[in-house]
Design an enzyme around this catalytic site. Structure first.
Site, PDB file in Angstrom:
ATOM      1  N   GLY A   1       0.866  -1.208   0.118  1.00 49.01           N
ATOM      2  CA  GLY A   1       0.058   0.045  -0.148  1.00 49.01           C
ATOM      3  C   GLY A   1       0.760   1.236  -0.144  1.00 49.01           C
ATOM      4  N   SER A   2       0.373   2.404   0.710  1.00 48.95           N
ATOM      5  CA  SER A   2       0.981   3.557   0.429  1.00 48.95           C
ATOM      6  C   SER A   2       2.423   3.925   1.063  1.00 48.95           C
ATOM      7  CB  SER A   2       0.058   4.698   1.065  1.00 48.95           C
ATOM      8  OG  SER A   2      -1.121   4.741   0.341  1.00 48.95           O
ATOM      9  N   THR A   3       2.689   2.616   2.052  1.00 50.40           N
ATOM     10  CA  THR A   3       4.368   2.861   2.492  1.00 50.40           C
ATOM     11  C   THR A   3       5.156   2.714   1.280  1.00 50.40           C
ATOM     12  OG1 THR A   3       3.975   0.709   3.069  1.00 50.40           O
ATOM     13  CG2 THR A   3       3.877   2.046   4.904  1.00 50.40           C
ATOM     14  N   PHE A   4       4.517   2.218   0.351  1.00 54.08           N
ATOM     15  CA  PHE A   4       5.542   1.853  -1.041  1.00 54.08           C
ATOM     16  C   PHE A   4       5.551   3.374  -1.803  1.00 54.08           C
ATOM     17  CE2 PHE A   4       6.876   0.297  -5.199  1.00 54.08           C
ATOM     18  CZ  PHE A   4       7.748  -0.590  -4.727  1.00 54.08           C
ATOM     19  N   LYS A   5       5.031   4.479  -1.304  1.00 54.23           N
ATOM     20  CA  LYS A   5       4.992   5.571  -2.318  1.00 54.23           C
ATOM     21  C   LYS A   5       6.376   6.039  -1.941  1.00 54.23           C
ATOM     22  CE  LYS A   5       0.167   6.626  -2.277  1.00 54.23           C
ATOM     23  NZ  LYS A   5      -1.126   7.207  -1.618  1.00 54.23           N
TER      24      LYS A   5
END
Length: 582
Positions: free
Chosen positions: A306-310
């Site tokens: 999810g958004s941690t991969f941003k």
């Protein structure tokens, strides 16, 4: 008549010659056996009259970073009988049945079995072994042995692992470092007569075992215990399936804590840690449950980050120059890619915003745009450069690899979803390692637990070293990434991770597992402190929480609480300052 005498003489001569040849053959054979094969038959004869028993070596201890013993040894006994030496079979059966609390028929079967040595029971406590020895029963052998003992029970169970009946490592660090910890067994040699009766006048000869070396690891038992309690607390509060929390030093890859609740009791590793009714289950079904219990989700399992991969998309975009902190974006609540409308978490949209504010808002359309600006070829290039397509090579067994689209099958829609952390899977240790490398100045570290090998008296034998890949990101881009992620915590979606007196950077995430219709979520937060010079990175992942499931709401406070307690414990000074753009 003369003819008969001649015939008899010839017959006698033939017999004589035959006997002579036979005798010469026997003498030749005797000379061969005594002269050329004597060593071989000496060994064979010795084997017939010598009986060998192994003496297990004391397994090396596993110590935490401060020297606390996490895995040790407990003295136990192995009870055996030598059939030919048993003089009072009924008494032996009676004593062993009583003291070992075994079924009489089982003991009788083993005592009466004609064999060189028959093992009755292993892992017998030393007190019982000493009591059996005091009976002085002929033919009964009580050999001292070692059983692995874990003083802290379930602490870091899926990291430490455990040993089997033969004291050999099965999972975790116990198997990874088995060659260091195992030691070399010794031997007890006894001599018997032709009937197999031990010759007392000759006695026993011993070859002493060599104990294993100790392993010092980077985990701090106090931090591990606190982290494990924090994981268990949020799991119970949110009625989650499981929770994983990982703490590491992003500068060198040392693991400070790795909790995966529910953990299991290392002193009873074949007892399930759930209330699952195993009645009627096959052995295979029970073993499958045990295998699942022993798994370490931080490295054995993959998930959609999810958004941690941003953070990865941000780093690649800034490094490649396709985006700057001042770039402007507009979010209407979605972004159309090819024929797909991909929504933002905020369906009403964030409106006009800078790249930094887009990161603070965790805005999907902003990161989709950055991914599209990079394009498939460049994105793949950075994916590989950052190390995401290879294993981290953490010193634990069973690490899973990244599950990613084949480059040839990746279109703009797939690129868009990958850009904000969906439609592919990685392990938590891979995410933590990659982000560590992006915030520490661009050095790809190797996550690890083993720090040093030590002798039994605590003297360091050798330090354990791990490879570092430099220059995967420029120092300036790394500094910009830290600046943006500090803003995410101080002003954006990660506000619940703020720690008074410290600068904290981080990123929230809320991803939905497949199938999407099941409405099952993974809530997570990745944070680090101090933001200007990260010394600790923490990742909290909550699987299928009930009720509120947003990462910023339920996972960020877990890392906040951990940082509040461990940063002062580690001696990290407060700064209270905010970061400026490089």
């Amino acid at each position: 008549m003369k003819k008969n005498k001649t015939f008899h003489k010839k017959k006698i001569l033939v017999v004589f010659l035959g006997c002579t040849v036979m005798i010469l053959g026997l003498l030749g054979r005797l000379v061969y056996l005594m002269g050329f094969r004597s060593d071989y038959y000496y060994e064979k004869a010795k084997d017939l009259h010598e009986r060998e028993r192994d003496i297990k070596a004391a397994r090396g201890e596993i110590l935490d970073i401060n020297g606390k013993v996490l895995a040790s040894n407990k003295t136990v006994c192995t009870i055996s009988v030598i059939h030919n030496q048993v003089k009072e079979a009924e008494k032996v059966i009676q004593v062993l049945t009583k003291e070992l609390e075994m079924d009489e028929s089982t003991v009788r079967k083993r005592v009466e079995k004609v064999s060189s040595i028959e093992r009755i029971k292993t892992n017998v406590d030393k007190e019982t072994g000493d009591k059996i020895r005091s009976y002085n029963l002929s033919g009964v052998k009580v050999d001292e042995d070692f059983k692995r003992y874990y003083p802290y029970g379930s602490l870091a169970s899926k990291v430490l692992g455990f040993t089997g009946a033969d004291n050999q490592g099965i999972v975790g660090l116990e198997v990874k470092y088995d060659s260091i910890l195992a030691g070399t067994p010794g031997k007890i040699l006894t001599t018997t007569d032709a009937r197999g009766v031990e010759l007392d006048e000759i006695g026993e000869s011993r070859e002493e075992p060599i104990p294993g070396e100790n392993l010092r690891i980077s985990i701090d038992a106090d931090i591990q215990e606190y982290v494990q309690q924090a994981a268990l607390k949020v799991m119970e509060e949110k009625q989650a399936e499981r929770v994983s929390i990982l703490l590491m030093n992003p500068q060198n890859g040392e693991i400070l804590a790795m909790a995966n609740v529910p953990e299991f009791d290392l002193n009873a590793p074949f007892t399930l840690n759930t209330d699952t009714d195993t009645t009627g289950m096959s052995d295979k079904e029970k073993q499958d449950l045990l295998n699942q219990m022993w798994r370490n989700p931080c490295l054995n399992d993959t998930y959609e980050p999810g958004s941690t991969f941003k953070i990865i998309t941000m780093s690649a975009g800034l490094e490649e120059g396709v985006v700057t902190v001042n770039d402007s974006f507009f979010c209407p609540g979605y972004k159309i890619v090819e024929d797909r409308r991909i929504h933002c978490a905020k369906r009403a949209g964030h409106g006009a915003q800078s790249f930094v504010v887009g990161a603070e808002n965790s805005c999907n359309p902003v990161f989709i745009e950055v991914g599209l600006r990079l394009g498939v070829d460049k994105y793949y290039e950075y994916f590989k450069k950052f190390g995401l397509m290879k294993l981290t090579n953490i010193d634990l067994p069973g690490e899973a690899g990244t599950i990613m689209h084949q480059k040839d099958n990746m279109g703009e829609v797939e690129l868009a979803t990958v850009s904000f952390g969906q439609s592919f899977q990685i392990t938590p240790i891979q995410l933590a390692t990659t982000v560590s490398s992006l915030i520490n100045g661009g050095n790809r570290v190797t996550p690890h637990l083993g720090v040093a090998v030590e002798s039994a008296d605590g003297e360091e034998v050798r330090k354990l070293e791990y490879p570092v890949e430099t220059g995967i990101l420029s120092a300036q881009t790394s500094e910009t990434v830290r600046y943006i992620l500090e803003k995410v915590v101080s002003e954006g979606s990660g506000k619940n991770a703020q720690v008074e007196g410290f600068t904290v950077g981080g990123k929230t995430a809320t991803s939905q597992t497949l199938p999407r219709s099941a409405n099952r979520y993974i809530s997570s937060f990745l944070g680090f402190a101090p933001a200007e010079n990260p010394q600790v990175l923490g990742l909290c992942i909550i699987h299928n929480p009930q009720g509120v499931y947003y990462g910023g709401t339920i996972a960020a406070p877990v890392i906040q609480n951990i940082f509040q307690n461990i940063l002062p414990y580690l001696g990290i000074a407060q700064t209270g300052k905010t970061l400026a753009l490089p």
